[in-house]
Design an enzyme around this catalytic site. Structure first.
Site, PDB file in Angstrom:
ATOM      1  N   SER A 108       0.821  -1.220   0.000  1.00 35.68           N
ATOM      2  CA  SER A 108       0.000   0.000   0.000  1.00 35.68           C
ATOM      3  C   SER A 108       0.851   1.265   0.000  1.00 35.68           C
ATOM      4  O   SER A 108       1.923   1.307   0.620  1.00 35.68           O
ATOM      5  CB  SER A 108      -0.888  -0.002   1.250  1.00 35.68           C
ATOM      6  OG  SER A 108      -1.477   1.267   1.432  1.00 35.68           O
ATOM      7  N   TYR A 131      -2.328   5.219  -4.142  1.00 33.06           N
ATOM      8  CA  TYR A 131      -3.355   6.216  -3.838  1.00 33.06           C
ATOM      9  C   TYR A 131      -2.849   7.531  -4.408  1.00 33.06           C
ATOM     10  O   TYR A 131      -1.718   7.935  -4.091  1.00 33.06           O
ATOM     11  CB  TYR A 131      -3.542   6.378  -2.326  1.00 33.06           C
ATOM     12  CG  TYR A 131      -4.455   5.377  -1.666  1.00 33.06           C
ATOM     13  CD1 TYR A 131      -5.685   5.030  -2.232  1.00 33.06           C
ATOM     14  CD2 TYR A 131      -4.103   4.808  -0.439  1.00 33.06           C
ATOM     15  CE1 TYR A 131      -6.522   4.127  -1.598  1.00 33.06           C
ATOM     16  CE2 TYR A 131      -4.951   3.906   0.199  1.00 33.06           C
ATOM     17  CZ  TYR A 131      -6.152   3.570  -0.385  1.00 33.06           C
ATOM     18  OH  TYR A 131      -6.985   2.687   0.238  1.00 33.06           O
ATOM     19  N   THR A 156      -5.815   2.232  -6.830  1.00 34.21           N
ATOM     20  CA  THR A 156      -7.097   2.022  -6.147  1.00 34.21           C
ATOM     21  C   THR A 156      -8.058   3.131  -6.565  1.00 34.21           C
ATOM     22  O   THR A 156      -7.762   4.313  -6.392  1.00 34.21           O
ATOM     23  CB  THR A 156      -6.895   2.001  -4.624  1.00 34.21           C
ATOM     24  OG1 THR A 156      -6.075   0.869  -4.311  1.00 34.21           O
ATOM     25  CG2 THR A 156      -8.222   1.876  -3.877  1.00 34.21           C
ATOM     26  N   LYS A 228      -7.850  -1.238  -9.116  1.00 34.04           N
ATOM     27  CA  LYS A 228      -8.398  -1.973  -7.966  1.00 34.04           C
ATOM     28  C   LYS A 228      -9.698  -1.310  -7.512  1.00 34.04           C
ATOM     29  O   LYS A 228      -9.702  -0.122  -7.183  1.00 34.04           O
ATOM     30  CB  LYS A 228      -7.402  -1.974  -6.811  1.00 34.04           C
ATOM     31  CG  LYS A 228      -7.947  -2.585  -5.524  1.00 34.04           C
ATOM     32  CD  LYS A 228      -6.868  -2.719  -4.457  1.00 34.04           C
ATOM     33  CE  LYS A 228      -7.381  -3.438  -3.224  1.00 34.04           C
ATOM     34  NZ  LYS A 228      -8.112  -2.595  -2.284  1.00 34.04           N
ATOM     35  N   HIS A 252     -13.120  -3.387  -1.386  1.00 37.55           N
ATOM     36  CA  HIS A 252     -12.245  -2.806  -0.360  1.00 37.55           C
ATOM     37  C   HIS A 252     -12.575  -3.448   1.002  1.00 37.55           C
ATOM     38  O   HIS A 252     -12.467  -2.815   2.045  1.00 37.55           O
ATOM     39  CB  HIS A 252     -12.437  -1.284  -0.305  1.00 37.55           C
ATOM     40  CG  HIS A 252     -11.194  -0.501   0.007  1.00 37.55           C
ATOM     41  ND1 HIS A 252     -10.600   0.356  -0.874  1.00 37.55           N
ATOM     42  CD2 HIS A 252     -10.431  -0.447   1.132  1.00 37.55           C
ATOM     43  CE1 HIS A 252      -9.541   0.917  -0.308  1.00 37.55           C
ATOM     44  NE2 HIS A 252      -9.413   0.443   0.904  1.00 37.55           N
TER      45      HIS A 252
HETATM   46  C1  LIG Z   1      -6.605  -2.550   7.769  1.00 36.35           C
HETATM   47  C2  LIG Z   1      -6.816  -2.488   6.279  1.00 36.35           C
HETATM   48  C3  LIG Z   1      -6.173  -1.503   5.547  1.00 36.35           C
HETATM   49  C4  LIG Z   1      -6.375  -1.419   4.161  1.00 36.35           C
HETATM   50  N1  LIG Z   1      -5.673  -0.483   3.444  1.00 36.35           N
HETATM   51  C5  LIG Z   1      -5.796  -0.456   2.086  1.00 36.35           C
HETATM   52  C6  LIG Z   1      -4.981   0.421   1.316  1.00 36.35           C
HETATM   53  O1  LIG Z   1      -4.138   1.136   1.849  1.00 36.35           O
HETATM   54  N2  LIG Z   1      -5.160   0.423  -0.031  1.00 36.35           N
HETATM   55  C7  LIG Z   1      -6.079  -0.386  -0.661  1.00 36.35           C
HETATM   56  O2  LIG Z   1      -6.208  -0.337  -1.885  1.00 36.35           O
HETATM   57  N3  LIG Z   1      -6.829  -1.258   0.062  1.00 36.35           N
HETATM   58  C8  LIG Z   1      -6.703  -1.317   1.400  1.00 36.35           C
HETATM   59  N4  LIG Z   1      -7.431  -2.232   2.109  1.00 36.35           N
HETATM   60  C9  LIG Z   1      -8.366  -3.132   1.407  1.00 36.35           C
HETATM   61  C10 LIG Z   1      -7.675  -4.423   0.946  1.00 36.35           C
HETATM   62  O3  LIG Z   1      -6.774  -4.191  -0.093  1.00 36.35           O
HETATM   63  C11 LIG Z   1      -8.705  -5.429   0.415  1.00 36.35           C
HETATM   64  O4  LIG Z   1      -9.433  -4.864  -0.643  1.00 36.35           O
HETATM   65  C12 LIG Z   1      -9.669  -5.957   1.472  1.00 36.35           C
HETATM   66  O5  LIG Z   1      -9.088  -6.031   2.755  1.00 36.35           O
HETATM   67  C13 LIG Z   1     -10.142  -7.339   1.042  1.00 36.35           C
HETATM   68  O6  LIG Z   1     -11.129  -7.816   1.878  1.00 36.35           O
HETATM   69  P1  LIG Z   1     -10.867  -8.824   3.088  1.00 36.35           P
HETATM   70  O7  LIG Z   1     -10.309  -8.000   4.189  1.00 36.35           O
HETATM   71  O8  LIG Z   1     -12.229  -9.326   3.381  1.00 36.35           O
HETATM   72  O9  LIG Z   1      -9.927  -9.904   2.609  1.00 36.35           O
HETATM   73  C14 LIG Z   1      -7.237  -2.343   3.500  1.00 36.35           C
HETATM   74  C15 LIG Z   1      -7.833  -3.348   4.249  1.00 36.35           C
HETATM   75  C16 LIG Z   1      -7.621  -3.443   5.612  1.00 36.35           C
HETATM   76  C17 LIG Z   1      -8.291  -4.563   6.374  1.00 36.35           C
END
Ligand SMILES: Cc1cc2nc3c(=O)[nH]c(=O)nc-3n(C[C@H](O)[C@H](O)[C@H](O)COP(=O)(O)O)c2cc1C
Length: 365
Positions: A108, A131, A156, A228, A252
Site C-alpha cells: 500500500s 493512492y 485504487t 483496484k 475494499h
Molecule cells: C486494515 C486495512 C487496511 C487497508 N488499506 C488499504 C490500502 O491502503 N489500499 C487499498 O487499496 N486497500 C486497502 N485495504 C483493502 C484491501 O486491499 C482489500 O481490498 C480488502 O481487505 C479485502 O477484503 P478482506 O479483508 O475481506 O480480505 C485495507 C484493508 C484493511 C483490512
C-alpha cells in the site's frame, strides 16, 4: 497435518485476543452498517460447488502467473496500510511471509515501511498500490516503485472521498502510524495520509484521478497498470478501452462504501465485460480454499486476502502470514481434488451453482 490453528478463523480469534482493542477494531471494521463486509462472505456462501469424481487428480498444479509473474498458487496479499498495527515488523514481515509461500504481495501507498525497505525484505514479486495524493507525489511514488523492482502499479479507484468507520469514531481511535513512503518528504499529514478517516487523523482531500488522466499515469511508467475496486461492466468497458492490464474486483473489504454487492457477485459481470483483454482478480471475503476455487471458476485469475494477513501478522509475524497462506493452499488443493481438477488455470463456471439472478445483465441496467 496442522493441528492449531486449523483454519483462518482460528487466526482471527487469536488476533482479536492479542491485539489492542482499537487496533483490532480498525482492522475488522467496515463502513457504516457493514452490510457489504457481511455480504462479501454471504455471497461466497450462496455459491455452491459441483464436485466431479472418478478422475485422475493425484497430481494437482496450483501454480499460475499474474501479469507474467510466476506464483506458487493463485492467492496473493492485498494492499493494506499500517501493518504495524498488528506487528512491529509490519510490511517487512508480511513480505517475508508472502515470500515463504512464494506468492505476490501488493504494498500500500499507506505502508508503515517504505517501498524500498519492503522490496529489500521481499523474496517474491511485489506490486505497488497507488493512492493518488496529487500529481507530484504520484509521479514520485511510481518512479520509486519502478526503480525498486515492483512489477505493476495497482491504482485504487474506489475511494473518491475519505470515509470513517463508525466503530473507530466511537473508540476515538488514535492512529499512530508513520507513512514510510513519505518519510523524506516533510509534508503535513493532511497531504499524504489516507482514506480511512479516523479521529485526530487529518486525511488528504486531493481530487481523485479520472479516466481522462489514466493516460498521464500510464505515461509515467512502463509497468503494467491494474485498477483496484472496479465494480461494474460499464467501468470495465472503459478500463479495457483505456488499455489497463488488470482489474482487481474488490469492495475494499466493505471498508469504504457500504451497500454494494459482495465482490464475488460482481465478478461474472466484470469477467464478461473484460472480454479477455485484461486479467481479472478478486478480493474481499476470501477465507477458504473453496472460495478460491469459486472465484477462479467464475473467471478470476487469482484472489487476494486483506484482513487475514493482519491476523497472521498479529499471531506470529512473518510465520503467521505464511501460516495463513499455507492453510489456504492446503484447502485449495483439497478442494481441487474434490472438484476433479488438476490445474488452477483450467477451472470453469460449471464447477459452481450460480444463484439465480447473478451474472451479466441480470443486475446491470
Ligand atoms: C486494515 C486495512 C487496511 C487497508 N488499506 C488499504 C490500502 O491502503 N489500499 C487499498 O487499496 N486497500 C486497502 N485495504 C483493502 C484491501 O486491499 C482489500 O481490498 C480488502 O481487505 C479485502 O477484503 P478482506 O479483508 O475481506 O480480505 C485495507 C484493508 C484493511 C483490512
Amino acid at each position: 497435518m496442522r493441528l492449531d490453528p486449523i483454519n483462518l478463523y482460528d487466526y482471527e480469534a487469536r488476533a482479536k485476543q492479542v491485539l489492542p482493542h482499537n487496533n483490532w477494531t480498525f482492522i475488522d471494521a467496515g463502513a457504516m452498517d457493514e452490510f457489504t463486509t457481511r455480504r462479501n462472505r454471504s455471497a461466497f456462501e450462496d455459491l455452491t460447488l459441483r464436485p466431479r469424481f472418478l478422475r485422475a487428480v493425484e497430481n494437482r498444479d496450483l501454480t499460475t502467473t499474474v501479469l507474467g509473474e510466476e506464483i506458487s498458487m493463485p492467492i496473493m496479499i492485498a494492499p493494506a496500510g499500517s501493518h504495524m498495527l498488528a506487528h512491529p515488523e509490519g510490511e517487512l514481515a508480511t513480505a517475508r511471509g508472502a515470500g515463504m509461500s512464494d506468492t505476490l504481495m501488493m504494498l500500500s501507498t499507506s505502508s508503515n515501511y517504505s517501498l524500498e525497505e519492503v522490496s529489500g525484505a521481499a523474496s517474491g514479486p511485489l506490486w505497488f498500490q497507488l493512492y493518488h495524493r496529487g500529481y507530484d507525489l504520484t509521479e514520485m511514488l511510481v518512479h520509486r516503485a519502478e526503480e525498486a523492482g515492483f512489477k505493476a502499479i495497482a491504482l485504487t479507484v474506489d475511494t473518491p472521498a475519505p470515509s470513517p468507520k463508525e466503530r473507530d469514531l466511537r473508540n476515538r481511535f488514535q492512529r499512530v502510524a508513520e507513512l514510510g513512503n513519505f518519510r523524506a518528504e516533510n509534508r503535513p499529514e493532511s497531504e499524504i495520509s489516507g482514506t480511512d478517516e479516523t479521529p485526530s487523523f487529518e486525511v488528504s482531500r486531493t481530487a481523485p484521478l479520472t479516466w481522462q488522466e489514466l493516460e498521464w499515469l500510464r505515461g509515467l511508467t512502463s509497468l503494467p497498470l491494474v485498477l483496484k475496486g472496479i465494480r461494474t461492466a460499464e467501468d470495465t468497458h472503459i478500463a479495457v478501452e483505456s488499455g489497463v492490464d488488470g482489474i482487481l474486483v474488490s469492495t475494499h473489504g466493505g471498508r469504504q462504501m457500504d451497500m454494494t454487492m459482495g465482490a464475488i457477485e460482481m465478478l461474472p459481470e466484470i469477467v464478461e465485460a473484460s472480454k479477455g483483454q485484461a486479467e481479472v482478480y478478486v478480493d474481499s471475503g476470501v477465507r477458504r480454499g473453496s472460495d478460491v476455487v469459486k472465484a477462479l471458476a467464475l473467471g478470476a485469475r487469482a484472489v487476494a486476502i486483506g484482513r487475514p494477513l493482519f491476523w497472521g501478522l498479529a499471531v506470529d509475524g512473518a510465520e503467521g502470514v505464511h501460516g495463513v497462506l499455507e492453510l489456504l493452499r492446503e484447502e485449495l488443493d483439497r478442494c481441487m481434488a474434490y472438484c476433479g481438477q488438476t490445474s488452477v488455470r483450467d477451472l470453469e463456471p460449471n464447477l459452481v451453482n450460480i444463484p439465480y439472478g447473478w451474472g451479466p445483465g441480470t443486475m446491470a441496467p
